[in-house]
Design an enzyme around this catalytic site. Structure first.
Site, PDB file in Angstrom:
ATOM      1  N   ASP A 326       0.811  -1.214   0.000  1.00  0.00           N
ATOM      2  CA  ASP A 326       0.000   0.000   0.000  1.00  0.00           C
ATOM      3  C   ASP A 326       0.851   1.275   0.000  1.00  0.00           C
ATOM      4  O   ASP A 326       1.539   1.587   0.972  1.00  0.00           O
ATOM      5  CB  ASP A 326      -0.955   0.010   1.204  1.00  0.00           C
ATOM      6  CG  ASP A 326      -2.150   0.930   0.995  1.00  0.00           C
ATOM      7  OD1 ASP A 326      -2.305   1.481  -0.112  1.00  0.00           O
ATOM      8  OD2 ASP A 326      -2.927   1.099   1.945  1.00  0.00           O
ATOM      9  N   LYS A 375      -8.211  -1.356   3.263  1.00  0.00           N
ATOM     10  CA  LYS A 375      -7.554  -0.057   3.444  1.00  0.00           C
ATOM     11  C   LYS A 375      -7.542   0.342   4.912  1.00  0.00           C
ATOM     12  O   LYS A 375      -6.542   0.882   5.418  1.00  0.00           O
ATOM     13  CB  LYS A 375      -8.273   0.995   2.606  1.00  0.00           C
ATOM     14  CG  LYS A 375      -7.717   2.401   2.736  1.00  0.00           C
ATOM     15  CD  LYS A 375      -6.337   2.529   2.132  1.00  0.00           C
ATOM     16  CE  LYS A 375      -6.407   2.574   0.628  1.00  0.00           C
ATOM     17  NZ  LYS A 375      -5.085   2.933   0.026  1.00  0.00           N
ATOM     18  N   LYS A 416      -7.868  14.252  -3.175  1.00  0.00           N
ATOM     19  CA  LYS A 416      -8.366  13.670  -1.923  1.00  0.00           C
ATOM     20  C   LYS A 416      -8.244  14.656  -0.773  1.00  0.00           C
ATOM     21  O   LYS A 416      -7.236  15.339  -0.619  1.00  0.00           O
ATOM     22  CB  LYS A 416      -7.570  12.399  -1.603  1.00  0.00           C
ATOM     23  CG  LYS A 416      -7.973  11.706  -0.308  1.00  0.00           C
ATOM     24  CD  LYS A 416      -7.295  10.365  -0.158  1.00  0.00           C
ATOM     25  CE  LYS A 416      -5.827  10.482   0.101  1.00  0.00           C
ATOM     26  NZ  LYS A 416      -5.209   9.156   0.349  1.00  0.00           N
ATOM     27  N   LYS A 493       2.518   1.961   3.421  1.00  0.00           N
ATOM     28  CA  LYS A 493       1.736   2.114   4.653  1.00  0.00           C
ATOM     29  C   LYS A 493       1.887   0.926   5.593  1.00  0.00           C
ATOM     30  O   LYS A 493       1.947   1.087   6.806  1.00  0.00           O
ATOM     31  CB  LYS A 493       0.246   2.232   4.305  1.00  0.00           C
ATOM     32  CG  LYS A 493      -0.234   3.555   3.762  1.00  0.00           C
ATOM     33  CD  LYS A 493      -1.759   3.565   3.713  1.00  0.00           C
ATOM     34  CE  LYS A 493      -2.295   4.820   3.035  1.00  0.00           C
ATOM     35  NZ  LYS A 493      -2.172   4.739   1.569  1.00  0.00           N
TER      36      LYS A 493
END
Length: 537
Positions: A326, A375, A416, A493
């Site tokens: 990620d 996520k 975003k 991540k």
């Protein structure tokens, strides 16, 4: 003397004011522990750590030294990048960006002329401290000149997508880039069409079905899919005269695959499950297995659990490189930096509330609960190691409250919005609240990370090590780093680490590990930042 840089020159260049800057950009290490040849850089490096044991009520700290020999292949290979999800926002953006840099394009914007650059890439856009000069001033060099790395301009790009739309039209669909920039790369990108990809509807949101017009036959795992991906890699490599290929997943977030004994717990069971068409083998795991069997590095840029235990074991068995998971581009990168700062400052962080909304196809896919859960997991664990490291602030098992929310809002597109509130205890009953509002142009932040992941992964394929010959236990032959490339953690991540090893999420530690491993390859000590030369005189 031979230098570490790609082109072996110092290359004077003009500053923005027209003056010539003759500051060297490359370097050579003058040390008995470093040997340069036309083919290799060889270095002897002493790794110093501290071993701690418990005796009674005390820790006993014992300095420990291990001597390693490193060998770096200096020949930069012709490298291909194959993207899974090539026609998506990230795939089209990174492709257009590399083309713009390669051709040195500039284009008009409402703020003025914009030149192509690699801002946001730690490899292409940052420097590392090499040392100090005779006056005690820091000497910094571009990160990409520390070792002879592939230049992103030289990458040959291809890939797969469940949508067969040519990349020029896919770029328009993404709504990320400036129209004036798109026109410069449009003709080249119109000739780029993704290969058919794997589509198992149960693993991604049902709202993606309309895009799935370019898929291989079959809706569940099969060895036919594995062999087709392997064939695609071989054919792309041959057609473009490539030495190496790196495959990177930048496609939709999948739901988590259930971990089931006898199905995906071992390499052999995973291969049998693929042959049997088991429903808990995901498309991304099929790509990972195909790459491992093809001795091609595979990186997962999405949060799902692509690397089930059987996939990791298979990579170890074949000595193939894998990395994930990620992309860490916006909110999470800020979180790992700010949390590290607060806890190291002795401030007790007690809650983190993170909210996002976005309107691109990633957000559309994540509007499905199963995909969002993948996520949520990758975003929620990023502070664990920092909390665990401070037993003064946190009792065993104590942890800040942490929640993550993601909503799909089509109007904001790829821009975003990330809103975070950090709530902390301070001196004698006081409290501190930090609120952040971060507008992240999602794909423009993720694309440089793709470049970093690919460049670093390729570089790691040319680095080998062995224990120096100082005793009977010394390694006799050089070997590569572990198959799981935890050195990629700075860009990810939820960093994948070799089984049984700790996960490090603190951003500064991740950057230091990457920097110091590369420094070790040229025989340089880690930078301590003690600057005793400015304190002891």
């Amino acid at each position: 003397m031979t230098t570490n840089g790609i082109n072996g020159t110092n290359g004077a260049h003009a500053n923005g004011d027209g003056h010539i800057n003759t500051t060297p950009k490359t370097f050579v290490v003058n040390s008995p522990n470093v040997v340069y040849t036309d083919e290799e850089i060889r270095s002897k490096y002493t790794y110093r750590t501290t071993l701690c044991t418990v005796e009674g009520d005390n820790y006993v700290a014992v300095p420990k030294e291990t001597v390693y020999d490193f060998k770096v292949d200096r020949k930069v290979p012709k490298t291909g990048l194959m993207l899974v999800g090539w026609g998506g926002n990230n795939g089209t953006t990174v492709t257009a960006g590399i083309l713009a840099n390669k051709h040195k394009y500039s284009w008009a914007t409402k703020e003025g002329t914009q030149e192509a650059n690699y801002y946001g890439s730690v490899i292409m856009g940052s420097t590392i401290k090499l040392g100090i000069d005779a006056k005690g001033k820091d000497v910094n060099v571009p990160f990409h000149n520390v070792l002879p790395m592939v230049h992103p301009n030289d990458l040959v790009i291809g890939g797969w997508d469940i949508s067969g739309m040519p990349l020029d039209k896919a770029m328009d669909r993404a709504k990320v880039l400036q129209p004036t920039m798109k026109e410069l790369v449009r003709e080249e990108m119109s000739k780029m069409v993704p290969l058919p990809s794997i589509y198992y509807p149960d693993f991604i949101a049902a709202n993606q079905e309309n895009r799935a017009d370019n898929v291989l036959p079959g809706s569940k795992a099969s060895m036919e899919h594995v062999e087709q991906i392997r064939k695609d890699i071989r054919e792309f490599k041959a057609a473009n005269g490539l030495d190496k290929i790196i495959v990177l997943w930048t496609a939709n977030t999948e739901r988590y695959a259930d971990l089931i004994d006898g199905v995906n717990d071992t390499a052999d069971n995973l291969l049998k499950s693929i042959e049997a068409g088991h429903e808990e083998v995901s498309p991304s795991t099929i790509f990972a297995v195909a790459c491992v069997l093809e001795s091609t590095p595979f990186i997962n840029g999405s949060p799902q659990n692509t690397f089930v235990p059987g996939a990791i074991e298979l990579a170890e068995r074949h000595g193939a490189f894998i990395g994930g998971d990620d992309f860490k581009s916006g909110q999470t990168k800020m979180k790992s930096a700010l949390t590290d700062f607060l806890i190291n400052a002795g401030i007790k962080l007690t809650s983190i509330a993170s909210y996002n909304h976005l309107g691109n196809n990633d957000g559309y896919n994540l509007s499905s609960q199963k995909q969002f859960r993948s996520k949520e997991i990758s975003k929620s664990n990023v502070v664990d190691d920092m909390v665990a490291a401070n037993s003064v602030l946190y009792k065993e098992g104590e942890h800040p409250d942490h929640t993550v929310v993601i909503k799909y809002m089509p109007a904001v597109g790829d821009d975003k919005r990330a809103l975070d509130e950090y709530y902390a205890e301070i001196f004698c009953g006081g409290h501190q609240t930090i609120s952040l509002f971060n507008v992240c142009e999602d794909s423009l932040l993720a694309s440089p990370l793709i470049i970093d992941l690919v460049v670093i992964t390729e570089m790691m394929t040319r680095i080998q090590w062995k224990a120096a010959e100082t005793g009977a236990a010394a390694e006799k032959d050089f070997k590569h780093f572990h198959s799981v490339l935890s050195v990629l953690s700075y860009m990810l991540k939820a960093p994948l680490t070799p089984p049984g090893t700790p996960v490090v999420n603190a951003l500064a530690k991740q950057r230091a590990a990457l920097t110091n491993i590369f420094r070790a390859c040229v025989g340089l000590e880690p930078e301590s930042d003690m600057t005793l030369e400015h304190k002891l005189f």
